[in-house]
Write a protein that holds these residues in place. Structure first.
Motif, PDB file in Angstrom:
ATOM      1  N   ASP A 131       0.645  -1.284  -0.026  1.00 23.52           N
ATOM      2  CA  ASP A 131      -0.062  -0.099  -0.130  1.00 23.52           C
ATOM      3  C   ASP A 131       1.058   1.250  -0.034  1.00 23.52           C
ATOM      4  N   ARG A 132       1.877   1.169   0.696  1.00 22.20           N
ATOM      5  CA  ARG A 132       3.039   2.534   0.729  1.00 22.20           C
ATOM      6  C   ARG A 132       3.690   2.493  -0.321  1.00 22.20           C
ATOM      7  N   LEU A 133       4.135   1.463  -1.237  1.00 24.35           N
ATOM      8  CA  LEU A 133       4.790   1.684  -2.195  1.00 24.35           C
ATOM      9  C   LEU A 133       3.931   2.266  -3.494  1.00 24.35           C
ATOM     10  N   VAL A 134       2.974   1.513  -3.645  1.00 24.65           N
ATOM     11  CA  VAL A 134       2.226   1.940  -4.942  1.00 24.65           C
ATOM     12  C   VAL A 134       0.615   2.191  -4.217  1.00 24.65           C
ATOM     13  N   PRO A 135       0.233   3.435  -3.859  1.00 24.17           N
ATOM     14  CA  PRO A 135      -1.097   3.790  -3.475  1.00 24.17           C
ATOM     15  C   PRO A 135      -2.168   3.719  -4.576  1.00 24.17           C
ATOM     16  N   PRO A 136      -3.232   3.073  -4.165  1.00 25.42           N
ATOM     17  CA  PRO A 136      -4.137   3.043  -5.201  1.00 25.42           C
ATOM     18  C   PRO A 136      -4.874   4.239  -5.672  1.00 25.42           C
ATOM     19  N   PRO A 137      -5.394   4.349  -6.789  1.00 19.83           N
ATOM     20  CA  PRO A 137      -5.782   5.626  -7.474  1.00 19.83           C
ATOM     21  C   PRO A 137      -7.132   5.814  -6.674  1.00 19.83           C
ATOM     22  N   ASP A 138      -7.866   5.259  -6.092  1.00 20.47           N
ATOM     23  CA  ASP A 138      -9.028   5.515  -5.455  1.00 20.47           C
ATOM     24  C   ASP A 138      -9.192   5.338  -4.002  1.00 20.47           C
ATOM     25  N   GLY A 139      -9.782   5.847  -3.226  1.00 19.81           N
ATOM     26  CA  GLY A 139      -9.830   5.878  -1.413  1.00 19.81           C
ATOM     27  C   GLY A 139      -9.285   4.496  -1.260  1.00 19.81           C
ATOM     28  N   GLY A 140      -8.346   4.289  -0.451  1.00 13.52           N
ATOM     29  CA  GLY A 140      -7.640   2.849   0.001  1.00 13.52           C
ATOM     30  C   GLY A 140      -7.046   2.972   1.353  1.00 13.52           C
ATOM     31  N   ALA A 141      -6.412   2.052   1.610  1.00 10.61           N
ATOM     32  CA  ALA A 141      -5.952   1.960   3.020  1.00 10.61           C
ATOM     33  C   ALA A 141      -4.866   2.955   3.229  1.00 10.61           C
ATOM     34  N   PHE A 142      -4.071   3.274   2.167  1.00 10.07           N
ATOM     35  CA  PHE A 142      -2.892   4.143   2.430  1.00 10.07           C
ATOM     36  C   PHE A 142      -3.669   5.576   2.335  1.00 10.07           C
ATOM     37  N   TRP A 143      -4.685   5.916   1.830  1.00 11.26           N
ATOM     38  CA  TRP A 143      -5.159   7.273   1.896  1.00 11.26           C
ATOM     39  C   TRP A 143      -5.994   7.589   3.111  1.00 11.26           C
ATOM     40  N   GLN A 144      -6.593   6.410   3.530  1.00 10.52           N
ATOM     41  CA  GLN A 144      -7.222   6.531   4.828  1.00 10.52           C
ATOM     42  C   GLN A 144      -6.204   6.759   5.999  1.00 10.52           C
ATOM     43  N   ALA A 145      -5.077   6.037   5.892  1.00  6.65           N
ATOM     44  CA  ALA A 145      -3.935   6.330   6.934  1.00  6.65           C
ATOM     45  C   ALA A 145      -3.538   7.540   6.856  1.00  6.65           C
ATOM     46  N   SER A 146      -3.307   8.234   5.547  1.00 12.52           N
ATOM     47  CA  SER A 146      -2.619   9.479   5.226  1.00 12.52           C
ATOM     48  C   SER A 146      -3.920  10.540   6.094  1.00 12.52           C
ATOM     49  N   PHE A 147      -5.028  10.084   5.680  1.00 13.77           N
ATOM     50  CA  PHE A 147      -6.049  11.097   6.236  1.00 13.77           C
ATOM     51  C   PHE A 147      -5.942  11.277   7.911  1.00 13.77           C
ATOM     52  N   VAL A 148      -5.624   9.993   8.369  1.00 15.06           N
ATOM     53  CA  VAL A 148      -5.492  10.010  10.104  1.00 15.06           C
ATOM     54  C   VAL A 148      -4.064  10.861  10.401  1.00 15.06           C
ATOM     55  N   ALA A 168     -12.709   9.649   4.315  1.00 14.78           N
ATOM     56  CA  ALA A 168     -13.075  10.170   5.639  1.00 14.78           C
ATOM     57  C   ALA A 168     -14.143   9.457   6.313  1.00 14.78           C
ATOM     58  N   HIS A 169     -14.990   8.817   5.502  1.00  9.83           N
ATOM     59  CA  HIS A 169     -16.234   7.970   6.181  1.00  9.83           C
ATOM     60  C   HIS A 169     -15.523   6.520   6.462  1.00  9.83           C
ATOM     61  N   ALA A 170     -14.784   6.041   5.712  1.00 11.66           N
ATOM     62  CA  ALA A 170     -14.063   4.693   6.165  1.00 11.66           C
ATOM     63  C   ALA A 170     -13.205   4.889   7.346  1.00 11.66           C
ATOM     64  N   ALA A 171     -12.401   5.975   7.331  1.00 15.49           N
ATOM     65  CA  ALA A 171     -11.580   5.933   8.551  1.00 15.49           C
ATOM     66  C   ALA A 171     -12.180   6.255   9.740  1.00 15.49           C
ATOM     67  N   THR A 172     -13.432   7.142   9.761  1.00 17.17           N
ATOM     68  CA  THR A 172     -14.042   7.349  10.916  1.00 17.17           C
ATOM     69  C   THR A 172     -14.771   6.423  11.449  1.00 17.17           C
ATOM     70  N   SER A 173     -15.194   5.489  10.436  1.00 18.86           N
ATOM     71  CA  SER A 173     -16.172   4.435  10.959  1.00 18.86           C
ATOM     72  C   SER A 173     -15.293   3.150  11.460  1.00 18.86           C
ATOM     73  N   SER A 174     -13.900   3.379  11.308  1.00 16.13           N
ATOM     74  CA  SER A 174     -13.147   2.296  12.041  1.00 16.13           C
ATOM     75  C   SER A 174     -12.512   2.661  13.257  1.00 16.13           C
ATOM     76  N   GLY A 175     -12.595   1.461  14.153  1.00 19.85           N
ATOM     77  CA  GLY A 175     -11.909   1.693  15.542  1.00 19.85           C
ATOM     78  C   GLY A 175     -10.157   1.825  15.506  1.00 19.85           C
ATOM     79  N   TRP A 176     -10.074   0.943  14.639  1.00 19.69           N
ATOM     80  CA  TRP A 176      -8.447   0.893  14.531  1.00 19.69           C
ATOM     81  C   TRP A 176      -7.947   2.179  14.053  1.00 19.69           C
ATOM     82  N   HIS A 177      -8.484   2.949  13.245  1.00 19.21           N
ATOM     83  CA  HIS A 177      -8.201   4.425  12.651  1.00 19.21           C
ATOM     84  C   HIS A 177      -8.098   5.378  13.935  1.00 19.21           C
ATOM     85  N   TRP A 178      -9.326   5.341  14.911  1.00 19.74           N
ATOM     86  CA  TRP A 178      -9.405   6.117  15.892  1.00 19.74           C
ATOM     87  C   TRP A 178      -8.290   5.717  17.127  1.00 19.74           C
ATOM     88  N   LEU A 179      -7.873   4.490  17.016  1.00 18.82           N
ATOM     89  CA  LEU A 179      -6.989   4.009  17.945  1.00 18.82           C
ATOM     90  C   LEU A 179      -5.519   4.681  17.546  1.00 18.82           C
TER      91      LEU A 179
END
Length: 477
Positions: A333-350, A410-421
């Motif tokens: 995920d870190r080497l080649v971020p997906p073009p649409d909202g994925g794990a990397f961009w969710q972590a980047s938002f956090v 934003a919706h995916a990150a705020t809906s995940s307990g791991w992202h809040w943690l």
């Protein structure tokens, strides 16, 4: 004309012959109100006061006594009616060799001695050395240019010294212009001093408010703003630096463009909060002149302090990026971020949110807002930025449909307990440095208060929160 002064004296002597006195008048040049109290506060703040005047020696010394600059228990060194620079040097050397810390010392010199001293390098150095060692210095029978020359002498002999010249007449203009800061007093001698000054006041006693309140707060605010502005810029920059190494310097953005473009706006609290910072009320600052020592000693902005801020920005910026990114994404995920909202961009938002919260949290640790309408405005702006961030994230997808990397992030990150943690863990780790610093300052302040005894109970505060005492030169007429 090299002998101009001698010719003028001869012309005056030849004219003033055979005169009949019809009467003699005398005018009393009284001091303004609260001048002795103001000077006493300056001396308690570590400010050295030099009186540069055109009055004769006896008058200047009596004025110095009435202003509490000299007292009957003080040892005075006189450089008056000197025959040449050699005699001035001998007198200054004798004064410099006096070792009696139990008695305060003062220095008195006239324009003739000042002329000899200003033309001799050794005498200039000795005058500065003796002037710094004495409590007060009175210079009499000076011309306007000699006043300026003495101010410039202090600036040249000690480049770190800060000079402030105060005057109310046209003969003080060169001195006012020669100091770092010139203050003109509106008086009966015209407006030349006011027009040539940096700051104008109506009475000498107002100088206490100007220096100990406005000046001290201005230095604190500017120093904190510079440190905090560089901190937030360096901190967000470490996200790009770390990600550049991780992605093999591919040029990929670390944050979605919808967030990247509003960083400066969402951290403008650095400007507004520092502009209205006030650690102590004005009446406390006036009663506790020791608080002023942080300015002359440059305790709030120097190479060491700035380096610590840069180190703090480096650690906090790295933590804010590494904790969410490495905790919520895989190497792929870190080497080649997906073009649409994925794990990397969710972590980047956090990670971006952690950076925003670090800036605002650090401001709460560093700034003490005033409890008035301006302080309320600063607090409103502070909280308004956080609300604006939430609203911007909520509507960003509407404005950035052409950039799918933020779609659903934003919706995916705020809906995940791991992202809040990981958001809370990253924020706690980053701000633990500031919390530890604040706790250390509080404990150190309590220890000093307990060790202060009667001085602490008499109203002496925490000695400018650890700032060292330092000399601060001021020239005054």
């Amino acid at each position: 004309m090299g002998d101009r002064e001698a010719l003028l004296d001869a012309a005056a002597a030849s004219a003033e012959v055979g005169l009949t006195y019809l009467g003699i008048t005398a005018n009393e040049d009284r001091l303004q109100d609260h001048v002795p109290e103001t000077i006493s506060v300056f001396r308690a703040a570590g400010i050295r006061v030099w009186v540069l005047t055109g009055d004769k020696v006896e008058t200047a010394v009596e004025i110095a006594k009435s202003c509490a600059l000299f007292d009957s228990h003080m040892d005075l060194t006189y450089l008056v009616d000197m025959d040449g620079p050699d005699q001035c040097i001998q007198t200054l050397q004798a004064a410099a060799n006096v070792q009696n810390p139990a008695r305060a010392r003062g220095l008195v010199l006239d324009g003739r001695a000042a002329g000899f001293i200003l033309e001799n390098g050794t005498a200039r150095t000795l005058l500065h050395e003796v002037g710094v060692a004495t409590s007060s210095c009175v210079c009499c029978r000076l011309s306007p240019m000699q006043k300026r020359a003495l101010v410039e002498l202090v600036r040249k002999e000690d480049p770190k010294a800060i000079t402030l010249a105060v005057g109310d007449g046209a003969n003080d203009v060169p001195m006012i212009q020669g100091a770092h800061i010139g203050v003109g007093i509106r008086g009966r001698e015209g407006s030349a001093a006011v027009q040539a000054s940096d700051v104008a006041i109506s009475q000498f006693s107002f100088l206490g408010n100007l220096v100990l309140c406005h000046g001290r707060k201005a230095y604190r605010r500017v120093a904190l703003f510079l440190n905090m502005f560089m901190h937030k810029s360096i901190m967000i920059g470490w996200s790009y630096a770390v990600y550049a190494v991780t992605s093999g310097f591919s040029g990929q953005p670390a944050y979605p463009v919808a967030l990247d473009m509003v960083w400066s706006f969402l951290t403008s609290c650095v400007l507004f909060m520092t502009a209205f910072d006030s650690d102590y009320p004005d009446d406390v600052a006036l009663r506790t002149p020791e608080l002023f020592a942080a300015g002359p000693s440059r305790a709030l902005f120097n190479a060491k302090v700035f380096s610590l801020w840069v180190l703090s920005a480096t650690l906090q910026g790295t933590i804010a990026w590494v904790v969410p990114i490495y905790g919520l994404t895989s190497p792929a995920d870190r080497l080649v971020p997906p073009p649409d909202g994925g794990a990397f961009w969710q972590a980047s938002f956090v990670a971006y949110t952690v950076n925003i919260l670090i800036v605002h949290g650090k401001m709460l640790f560093q700034v003490t807002p005033q409890w008035n309408r301006w302080g309320a405005f600063a607090i409103f702006e502070f909280t308004g930025e956080l609300v604006a961030y939430v609203l911007w994230v909520a509507v960003a997808e509407v404005f950035f449909k052409k950039y799918p990397v933020f779609t659903g992030v934003a919706h995916a990150a705020t809906s995940s307990g791991w992202h809040w943690l990981f958001l809370l863990v990253g924020l706690a780790l980053a701000l633990s440095l500031d919390a530890a610093e604040l706790l250390f300052r509080r404990l150190l302040g309590c220890a000093r208060a307990r060790g202060g005894g009667d001085a602490a109970r008499g109203g002496k505060l925490d000695r400018a929160r650890g700032a060292q005492q330092a000399g601060h030169r001021a020239s005054h007429e």
